[in-house]
Design an enzyme around this catalytic site. Structure first.
Site, PDB file in Angstrom:
ATOM      1  NE  ARG A 210      -4.241  -1.494   0.097  1.00  0.00           N
ATOM      2  CZ  ARG A 210      -4.364  -2.543  -0.713  1.00  0.00           C
ATOM      3  NH1 ARG A 210      -3.413  -2.826  -1.598  1.00  0.00           N
ATOM      4  NH2 ARG A 210      -5.450  -3.299  -0.686  1.00  0.00           N
ATOM      5  CD  GLU A 239      -2.856   3.446  -5.255  1.00  0.00           C
ATOM      6  OE1 GLU A 239      -3.996   2.957  -5.386  1.00  0.00           O
ATOM      7  OE2 GLU A 239      -1.868   2.763  -4.979  1.00  0.00           O
ATOM      8  CG  HIS A 256      -3.317  -0.608  -6.442  1.00  0.00           C
ATOM      9  ND1 HIS A 256      -3.697   0.025  -5.281  1.00  0.00           N
ATOM     10  CD2 HIS A 256      -3.386  -1.936  -6.171  1.00  0.00           C
ATOM     11  CE1 HIS A 256      -4.006  -0.878  -4.358  1.00  0.00           C
ATOM     12  NE2 HIS A 256      -3.816  -2.094  -4.882  1.00  0.00           N
TER      13      HIS A 256
HETATM   14  N1  LIG Z   1      -0.675  -4.206  -5.284  1.00  0.00           N
HETATM   15  C1  LIG Z   1      -1.660  -5.088  -5.285  1.00  0.00           C
HETATM   16  O1  LIG Z   1      -2.326  -5.268  -6.296  1.00  0.00           O
HETATM   17  C2  LIG Z   1      -1.958  -5.887  -4.065  1.00  0.00           C
HETATM   18  C3  LIG Z   1      -1.581  -5.445  -2.817  1.00  0.00           C
HETATM   19  N2  LIG Z   1      -1.848  -6.207  -1.705  1.00  0.00           N
HETATM   20  C4  LIG Z   1      -1.415  -5.696  -0.397  1.00  0.00           C
HETATM   21  O2  LIG Z   1      -0.502  -6.629   0.154  1.00  0.00           O
HETATM   22  C5  LIG Z   1      -0.775  -6.773   1.525  1.00  0.00           C
HETATM   23  C6  LIG Z   1      -0.268  -8.111   2.014  1.00  0.00           C
HETATM   24  O3  LIG Z   1      -1.042  -9.151   1.457  1.00  0.00           O
HETATM   25  P1  LIG Z   1      -1.031 -10.612   2.097  1.00  0.00           P
HETATM   26  O4  LIG Z   1       0.329 -11.163   2.143  1.00  0.00           O
HETATM   27  O5  LIG Z   1      -2.049 -11.393   1.389  1.00  0.00           O
HETATM   28  O6  LIG Z   1      -1.528 -10.295   3.555  1.00  0.00           O
HETATM   29  P2  LIG Z   1      -1.370 -11.211   4.825  1.00  0.00           P
HETATM   30  O7  LIG Z   1      -2.292 -10.659   5.839  1.00  0.00           O
HETATM   31  O8  LIG Z   1      -1.485 -12.650   4.443  1.00  0.00           O
HETATM   32  O9  LIG Z   1       0.151 -10.955   5.279  1.00  0.00           O
HETATM   33  C7  LIG Z   1       0.618  -9.740   5.771  1.00  0.00           C
HETATM   34  C8  LIG Z   1       1.806 -10.030   6.650  1.00  0.00           C
HETATM   35  O10 LIG Z   1       2.382  -8.795   7.053  1.00  0.00           O
HETATM   36  C9  LIG Z   1       2.820  -8.963   8.382  1.00  0.00           C
HETATM   37  N3  LIG Z   1       3.031  -7.687   9.040  1.00  0.00           N
HETATM   38  C10 LIG Z   1       2.122  -6.890   9.655  1.00  0.00           C
HETATM   39  N4  LIG Z   1       2.737  -5.812  10.173  1.00  0.00           N
HETATM   40  C11 LIG Z   1       4.054  -5.919   9.869  1.00  0.00           C
HETATM   41  C12 LIG Z   1       5.189  -5.099  10.122  1.00  0.00           C
HETATM   42  N5  LIG Z   1       5.116  -3.957  10.807  1.00  0.00           N
HETATM   43  N6  LIG Z   1       6.399  -5.514   9.648  1.00  0.00           N
HETATM   44  C13 LIG Z   1       6.506  -6.654   8.940  1.00  0.00           C
HETATM   45  N7  LIG Z   1       5.461  -7.486   8.714  1.00  0.00           N
HETATM   46  C14 LIG Z   1       4.247  -7.108   9.148  1.00  0.00           C
HETATM   47  C15 LIG Z   1       1.731  -9.810   9.033  1.00  0.00           C
HETATM   48  O11 LIG Z   1       2.183 -10.431  10.216  1.00  0.00           O
HETATM   49  C16 LIG Z   1       1.435 -10.798   7.933  1.00  0.00           C
HETATM   50  O12 LIG Z   1       2.201 -11.973   8.026  1.00  0.00           O
HETATM   51  C17 LIG Z   1      -2.314  -6.606   1.611  1.00  0.00           C
HETATM   52  O13 LIG Z   1      -2.716  -6.210   2.903  1.00  0.00           O
HETATM   53  C18 LIG Z   1      -2.562  -5.540   0.602  1.00  0.00           C
HETATM   54  O14 LIG Z   1      -2.479  -4.279   1.233  1.00  0.00           O
HETATM   55  C19 LIG Z   1      -2.447  -7.427  -1.806  1.00  0.00           C
HETATM   56  C20 LIG Z   1      -2.827  -7.896  -3.028  1.00  0.00           C
HETATM   57  C21 LIG Z   1      -2.659  -7.158  -4.253  1.00  0.00           C
HETATM   58  O1  LIG Z   2      -6.293  -7.343  -3.224  1.00  0.00           O
HETATM   59  C1  LIG Z   2      -5.849  -6.226  -2.875  1.00  0.00           C
HETATM   60  O2  LIG Z   2      -5.679  -5.911  -1.685  1.00  0.00           O
HETATM   61  C2  LIG Z   2      -5.505  -5.226  -3.891  1.00  0.00           C
HETATM   62  O3  LIG Z   2      -4.800  -4.293  -3.665  1.00  0.00           O
HETATM   63  C3  LIG Z   2      -6.125  -5.462  -5.204  1.00  0.00           C
HETATM   64  O4  LIG Z   2      -5.338  -6.043  -6.143  1.00  0.00           O
HETATM   65  C4  LIG Z   2      -6.740  -4.200  -5.719  1.00  0.00           C
HETATM   66  O5  LIG Z   2      -7.943  -4.617  -6.229  1.00  0.00           O
HETATM   67  P1  LIG Z   2      -9.112  -3.656  -6.671  1.00  0.00           P
HETATM   68  O6  LIG Z   2      -9.626  -2.945  -5.497  1.00  0.00           O
HETATM   69  O7  LIG Z   2      -8.564  -2.727  -7.676  1.00  0.00           O
HETATM   70  O8  LIG Z   2     -10.096  -4.598  -7.243  1.00  0.00           O
END
Ligand SMILES: NC(=O)C1=CN([C@@H]2O[C@H](COP(=O)(O)OP(=O)(O)OC[C@H]3O[C@@H](n4cnc5c(N)ncnc54)[C@H](O)[C@@H]3O)[C@@H](O)[C@H]2O)C=CC1
Ligand SMILES: O=C(O)C(=O)[C@H](O)COP(=O)(O)O
Length: 342
Positions: A210, A239, A256
């Protein structure tokens, strides 16, 4: 029963109609008035779900077809008795594809011929996304360091390192934490001037978590003064009004879309549907497209780079930064990295 569905969510149209009145709305059309008589909302990251949207609504369920939940005021929802469901891990393989394709692209541009074994990769946040990245990084031969203090506390410190060590030792640092603003492990601006001042190896810094996890102004300074050699930015502060100086300086700059794979979107919709059918005791409903399995077990840097090049998405955003949302909404969903026969 009435359900509001964000209209850019794919693979969902027609599936809930036998059970409810469905109102497909653009994010900017989802407002308090529309929510008043809605029993549920199926949403994405573009709708802020808070008291302003939900007060007085009969909504009892918010299902977000995304991994992240920072667009939802979870405290308010709890207080108001609204259940929140997300789509854990839905697009983790796509984000991992984005990260390694970005590494390959940047190395290629710099004529960097180091073998993977010479690269130390720092993964900050080792949940669904970070775990795939750590696994692929090791499979590729990289030296992988993992930083996840919440997990280290819960599971014991073995296999984890701290952020200072990541700063000192890594050639590539990639962030995969949620955006959090309170608690012991808040991630807002976790990469700030203090963090960049500790960098020792002029790393490539990647943010597909993020935007506000990295202080964007501090990153610009770190690029300018040579502490950071390059940046790959998919998630931006503010954004869609993104920092144009960072846009100019980032080698990889995308709107994104790191998680935008066809497979990831099918999984996300399937999970949102499951949340709705489970909550309202409806029969199972699945997207027409089969829900794909998870991340490939065997990959090579070549197979990843062949599956996706972030250069095209970078060119589109750099050419037309005002089209940030349009580029997302009309994105040609890519396929994830296929299984490689070794
Ligand atoms: N750019 C994109 O299209 C996407 C972005 N994301 C972002 O990626 C993030 C992570 O996704 P997941 O791995 O599925 O989430 P998740 O919840 O499975 O893993 C997040 C990890 O971060 C750790 N964490 C929390 N605070 C922390 C800190 N201060 N320092 C280090 N580690 C910390 C947690 O303990 C957890 O293991 C989502 O929350 C979302 O914001 C997710 C999917 C797509
Ligand atoms: O899954 C997340 O968290 C993401 O950041 C997504 O990839 C963004 O998805 P949309 O909100 O654009 O559908």
């Amino acid at each position: 029963m009435k359900i509001i569905v964000e209209k850019n969510i794919p693979f969902i149209k027609g599936l809930l109609e036998p059970w409810a009145e469905i109102n497909y709305l653009a994010p900017e059309e989802i407002n308090r008035e529309k929510m008043l008589d809605a029993d549920a909302l199926i949403t994405r990251t573009r709708t802020r779900c808070d008291k302003g949207l939900l007060e007085g609504s009969r909504c009892r369920l918010i299902a977000t077809a995304t991994i992240g939940t920072d667009h939802i005021d979870l405290d308010y929802c709890k207080e108001a008795g609204i259940t929140v469901a997300n789509a854990p891990g839905c697009n983790a393989p796509a984000v991992a594809q984005y990260v390694f394709a970005s590494i390959a692209e940047v190395m290629n541009r710099q004529n960097d011929v180091r073998p993977p074994e010479a690269i130390t990769l720092g993964v900050v946040g080792v949940g669904n996304v970070g775990s795939v990245i750590a696994r692929w990084g090791r499979a590729l031969g990289m030296n992988v360091l993992c930083c996840d203090p919440p997990r280290a506390e819960a599971e014991g410190g073995e296999g984890f390192t701290d952020l200072d060590t990541i700063a000192r030792q890594c050639d590539v640092i990639t962030f995969h934490t949620p955006l959090t603003r309170k608690g012991n492990h808040a991630t807002f601006h976790m990469a700030d001037k203090n963090f960049f001042d500790k960098l020792a190896k002029r790393p490539l810094v990647i943010n597909s978590a993020r935007g506000p996890v990295i202080d964007n102004e501090a990153l610009i300074d770190a690029i300018d003064n040579g502490q950071v050699s390059n940046a790959a930015i998919d998630c931006w502060e503010g954004e869609p009004q993104i920092n144009r100086r960072l846009l100019d300086k980032a080698a990889i700059a995308t709107p994104h879309i790191a998680g935008y794979s066809r497979e990831g979107k099918v999984r996300a919709t399937a999970m949102a549907l499951k949340a709705v059918t489970g909550f309202f005791n409806l029969p199972d409903i699945a997207p027409e497209e089969a829900v794909p399995a998870g991340a490939a077990a065997n990959v090579t840097l070549a197979s990843i780079a062949a599956s996706y090049s972030p250069a095209t998405d970078t060119k589109a955003l750099k050419t037309s930064p005002d089209s940030f949302e349009a580029l997302r909404n009309h994105y040609d969903l890519r396929h994830e990295v296929p299984e490689t026969t070794l």
